[in-house]
Scaffold this active site. Structure first.
Site, PDB file in Angstrom:
ATOM      1  N   HIS A 172       0.833  -1.208   0.000  1.00  0.00           N
ATOM      2  CA  HIS A 172       0.000   0.000   0.000  1.00  0.00           C
ATOM      3  C   HIS A 172       0.868   1.259   0.000  1.00  0.00           C
ATOM      4  O   HIS A 172       0.377   2.348   0.278  1.00  0.00           O
ATOM      5  CB  HIS A 172      -0.909   0.029   1.227  1.00  0.00           C
ATOM      6  CG  HIS A 172      -1.700  -1.219   1.418  1.00  0.00           C
ATOM      7  ND1 HIS A 172      -1.310  -2.218   2.276  1.00  0.00           N
ATOM      8  CD2 HIS A 172      -2.859  -1.630   0.849  1.00  0.00           C
ATOM      9  CE1 HIS A 172      -2.189  -3.200   2.237  1.00  0.00           C
ATOM     10  NE2 HIS A 172      -3.138  -2.873   1.382  1.00  0.00           N
ATOM     11  N   HIS A 227      -9.167   7.545   3.090  1.00  0.00           N
ATOM     12  CA  HIS A 227     -10.045   7.930   4.200  1.00  0.00           C
ATOM     13  C   HIS A 227     -11.288   8.656   3.712  1.00  0.00           C
ATOM     14  O   HIS A 227     -12.396   8.394   4.184  1.00  0.00           O
ATOM     15  CB  HIS A 227      -9.292   8.805   5.204  1.00  0.00           C
ATOM     16  CG  HIS A 227     -10.098   9.125   6.430  1.00  0.00           C
ATOM     17  ND1 HIS A 227     -10.415   8.187   7.389  1.00  0.00           N
ATOM     18  CD2 HIS A 227     -10.692  10.280   6.841  1.00  0.00           C
ATOM     19  CE1 HIS A 227     -11.136   8.745   8.339  1.00  0.00           C
ATOM     20  NE2 HIS A 227     -11.321  10.013   8.030  1.00  0.00           N
ATOM     21  N   GLY A 228     -11.118   9.561   2.753  1.00  0.00           N
ATOM     22  CA  GLY A 228     -12.275  10.305   2.260  1.00  0.00           C
ATOM     23  C   GLY A 228     -13.283   9.403   1.584  1.00  0.00           C
ATOM     24  O   GLY A 228     -14.487   9.497   1.841  1.00  0.00           O
ATOM     25  N   GLY A 245     -13.613   6.149   1.993  1.00  0.00           N
ATOM     26  CA  GLY A 245     -14.194   5.254   2.988  1.00  0.00           C
ATOM     27  C   GLY A 245     -15.257   5.938   3.827  1.00  0.00           C
ATOM     28  O   GLY A 245     -16.329   5.366   4.078  1.00  0.00           O
ATOM     29  N   THR A 259     -10.289   0.539   8.834  1.00  0.00           N
ATOM     30  CA  THR A 259     -10.259   0.839  10.259  1.00  0.00           C
ATOM     31  C   THR A 259     -11.322   1.865  10.636  1.00  0.00           C
ATOM     32  O   THR A 259     -12.003   1.721  11.654  1.00  0.00           O
ATOM     33  CB  THR A 259      -8.866   1.362  10.649  1.00  0.00           C
ATOM     34  OG1 THR A 259      -7.879   0.406  10.247  1.00  0.00           O
ATOM     35  CG2 THR A 259      -8.777   1.573  12.146  1.00  0.00           C
ATOM     36  N   SER A 260     -11.477   2.908   9.833  1.00  0.00           N
ATOM     37  CA  SER A 260     -12.441   3.953  10.190  1.00  0.00           C
ATOM     38  C   SER A 260     -13.861   3.410  10.211  1.00  0.00           C
ATOM     39  O   SER A 260     -14.675   3.799  11.052  1.00  0.00           O
ATOM     40  CB  SER A 260     -12.340   5.135   9.225  1.00  0.00           C
ATOM     41  OG  SER A 260     -12.770   4.784   7.925  1.00  0.00           O
ATOM     42  N   ARG A 263      -1.077   2.423   9.886  1.00  0.00           N
ATOM     43  CA  ARG A 263      -0.343   2.429   8.628  1.00  0.00           C
ATOM     44  C   ARG A 263       0.469   3.695   8.447  1.00  0.00           C
ATOM     45  O   ARG A 263       1.439   3.730   7.699  1.00  0.00           O
ATOM     46  CB  ARG A 263      -1.325   2.256   7.464  1.00  0.00           C
ATOM     47  CG  ARG A 263      -0.671   1.881   6.160  1.00  0.00           C
ATOM     48  CD  ARG A 263      -1.704   1.550   5.108  1.00  0.00           C
ATOM     49  NE  ARG A 263      -2.355   0.293   5.389  1.00  0.00           N
ATOM     50  CZ  ARG A 263      -3.415  -0.148   4.719  1.00  0.00           C
ATOM     51  NH1 ARG A 263      -3.928   0.570   3.744  1.00  0.00           N
ATOM     52  NH2 ARG A 263      -3.962  -1.302   5.024  1.00  0.00           N
TER      53      ARG A 263
END
Length: 583
Positions: free
Chosen positions: A217, A401-402, A404, A444-445, A543
């Site tokens: 990743h 993140h965005g 997800g 994770t989020s 990460r």
């Protein structure tokens, strides 16, 4: 870069649909991933693997006779949700127990552990072996922290072959643990990869340079160097792996090894064969006997240009399983016996998709309407800020993140609207939203927001009108759940850095008799200040930890999104302020 896609947020789902259509004699789709379309022996152990999409053949391509019984397939570079893992595991279960196996990444550990606990609660003997083969990601003393890369295959293959041989769940687990202990890998990268819809690579490597030990990743490894010749690369990879022998092996000479020379996406087979030519010679010079080498793409990273080498140190039992036949969409060895296709009546999901809604009291249903408005506001603020959240996350993470949060908030809003339309109380509505968020967002989020919303819901109930004290207690329970589940502390540069001051401020204000609307607003400001301050911190877990220095000057994406959300909810409370001032 990825050129062929429709809606980037649907890429993983559409990819799975096409994969199943192309391989329906070996796999069938279930909620959360795929399972075998052929019958397995009743009472035998089932091996369920999984991880984020974007690494084909891992993970769906390894489902079939002689290998995995099912694969939970998350979104791009995001772990599958606990619900996905549970659904695939339930569909794959043959009655002899389940072994879950996956690479050692935080989101995968969180979600697979949740699914395991649920399965165990239902009486299923479910066990886990996490793959930790990447020697570049942690020292020998902390090898339990190592990530899983192409060595996934050796563990999956050994465990599945043991299951096919009729081993008990305890012995399948033993074999998988031994395979993991005897597997070592290291990789190099020449370029990064670009996910569907992205304008720039997820990570980069300087032109003409090679990153040694980089993860799949984009996690950094040991060092950078100029790109060597093919022979030079083989010498580097072999020397790194032979410098660390598994426990119980004092001298490499006379040992047997399975070998995987893995292409990570853009390095072509012809190049791999040139590298393997020298690799084979070096292993022979070291006194090793190579057993059934694999050269090709086994664990990729979209269009990343890179190579990894895996050594699987064999004993008699492991050699038998490494040589055992397998027939999957992406991995074939030897000749498997004929197996019957499952008929249409057997090809269905065993997990109900529609949750039952018990209507709440009138007071609680009124509160549910406010909760729905809050979730709609959360969705709106995430939609506006999704690109920025991805940009922040890409500085030291994988940049998802965005996307997800967007997937999670969209799913939560759909579930909340449905629950509200069916008369749900506030607890039921929030639980529905929590489960949808965790299931759709993955990663994770997704897990953390699922935990948080469920903890809040439990304090509010479906009977009484929520008080300020109940909301504060719910936020406190959410904080406790997050820290217990994710193990982060203040200062680790995670969402915890924002949620702790938020919860403490809210509790202080409410205890002092401040109305909920004003108390929430004050707490939201505290969370915003704390999130902003994470720019000065170095990440100590997750990460982003290996990218610590790169993240200085940039706030944590999870803390920032949490602050945006609680400010959006504060605006909803303010809009209802006149009517609910004393709640």
């Amino acid at each position: 870069m990825t050129r062929l896609f429709n809606d980037p947020s649907l890429f993983a789902d559409e990819m799975i649909e096409g994969f199943v259509a192309a391989n329906h004699f070996q796999v069938r789709r279930v909620s959360g991933g795929v399972v075998r379309s052929t019958r397995s022996t009743p009472g035998s152990v089932a091996v369920v693997i999984g991880g984020g999409s974007g690494h084909y053949p891992a993970f769906g391509g390894l489902v079939g006779q002689g290998l995995a019984h099912g694969a939970a397939m998350g979104n791009l570079f995001a772990s599958p949700s606990a619900q996905q893992v549970y659904s695939v595991s339930t569909a794959a279960n043959n009655g002899g127990g389940l072994l879950l196996s996956y690479g050692n990444y935080a989101g995968d550990v969180l979600h697979f552990t949740q699914a395991q606990e649920r399965l165990r609660g239902e009486g299923v003997d479910c066990r886990t072996v996490v793959v930790t083969d990447d020697i570049a990601s942690a020292t020998v003393a902390e090898k339990h922290k190592r990530r899983g890369i192409a060595g996934d295959l050796t563990v999956f293959k050994a465990a599945a072959a043991a299951a096919e041989a009729g081993y008990s769940i305890a012995d399948v687990e033993r074999v998988a643990i031994l395979a993991n202990e005897r597997t070592r890998s290291i990789g190099v990268a020449f370029t990064g990869c670009t996910l569907p819809g992205a304008d720039t690579p997820l990570f980069t490597v300087p032109e003409g340079r090679m990153a040694i030990g980089m993860g799949i990743h984009g996690e950094p490894g040991l060092r950078e160097t100029d790109i060597p010749s093919a022979d030079g690369l083989a010498e580097l990879l072999v020397s790194e792996l032979l410098a660390e022998l598994p426990d119980g092996i004092a001298d490499a000479r006379g040992e047997r090894v399975g070998v995987i020379l893995n292409g990570l996406g853009s390095v072509k087979y012809e190049e791999l064969f040139v590298v393997y030519r020298r690799t084979a010679a070096l292993l022979e010079q070291a006194g090793l006997t190579v057993i059934d080498p694999e050269v090709g793409e086994l664990v990729t990273s979209f269009d990343m240009a890179g190579v990894s080498l895996t050594l699987f140190w064999l004993d008699d039992e492991l050699e038998t399983f490494w040589r055992a036949p397998a027939d999957t969409p992406a991995y074939r060895k030897g000749s498997v016996g004929a197996s019957e296709q499952m008929d249409d009546s057997e090809m269905h999901d065993s997990v109900a998709s529609d949750a039952q809604i018990t209507p709440g009291s009138a007071e609680s249903h009124d509160a549910a309407a406010t909760a729905l408005a809050a979730i709609e506001a959360v969705l709106a603020v995430i939609e506006i800020n999704a690109d920025e959240l991805g940009r922040i996350d890409a500085v030291a993470g994988d940049g998802d993140h965005g996307v997800g949060m967007q997937r999670g908030a969209r799913a939560a809003a759909v579930a909340a609207r449905d629950a509200d339309a069916r008369g749900a109380g506030v607890e039921t509505l929030l639980v529905s939203a929590a489960d949808a968020w965790a299931d759709r967002a993955g990663g994770t989020s997704g897990a953390l927001w699922g935990v948080m919303l469920r903890a809040l819901a439990a304090e509010l109930g479906d009977t009484d009108a929520p008080t300020a004290m109940a909301v504060s207690a719910g936020v406190g329970a959410a904080r406790t759940g997050i820290q217990s589940f994710g193990k982060a502390e203040v200062g680790d540069k995670t969402m915890v850095d924002a949620i702790v001051p938020f919860a403490e401020s809210l509790a202080t204000e409410v205890a002092a008799g401040v109305p909920l609307t004003a108390a929430w607003s004050t707490a939201a400001d505290a969370a915003t200040d704390a999130a902003r301050a994470t720019a000065d911190l170095l990440p100590r877990m997750g990460r982003a930890r290996p990218h610590a220095e790169k993240s200085l000057g940039t706030p944590d994406a999870g803390a920032h999104s949490f602050a945006l959300i609680v400010q959006a909810v504060a605006a909803v409370f303010a809009a209802e302020n006149g009517e609910n001032q004393n709640d």
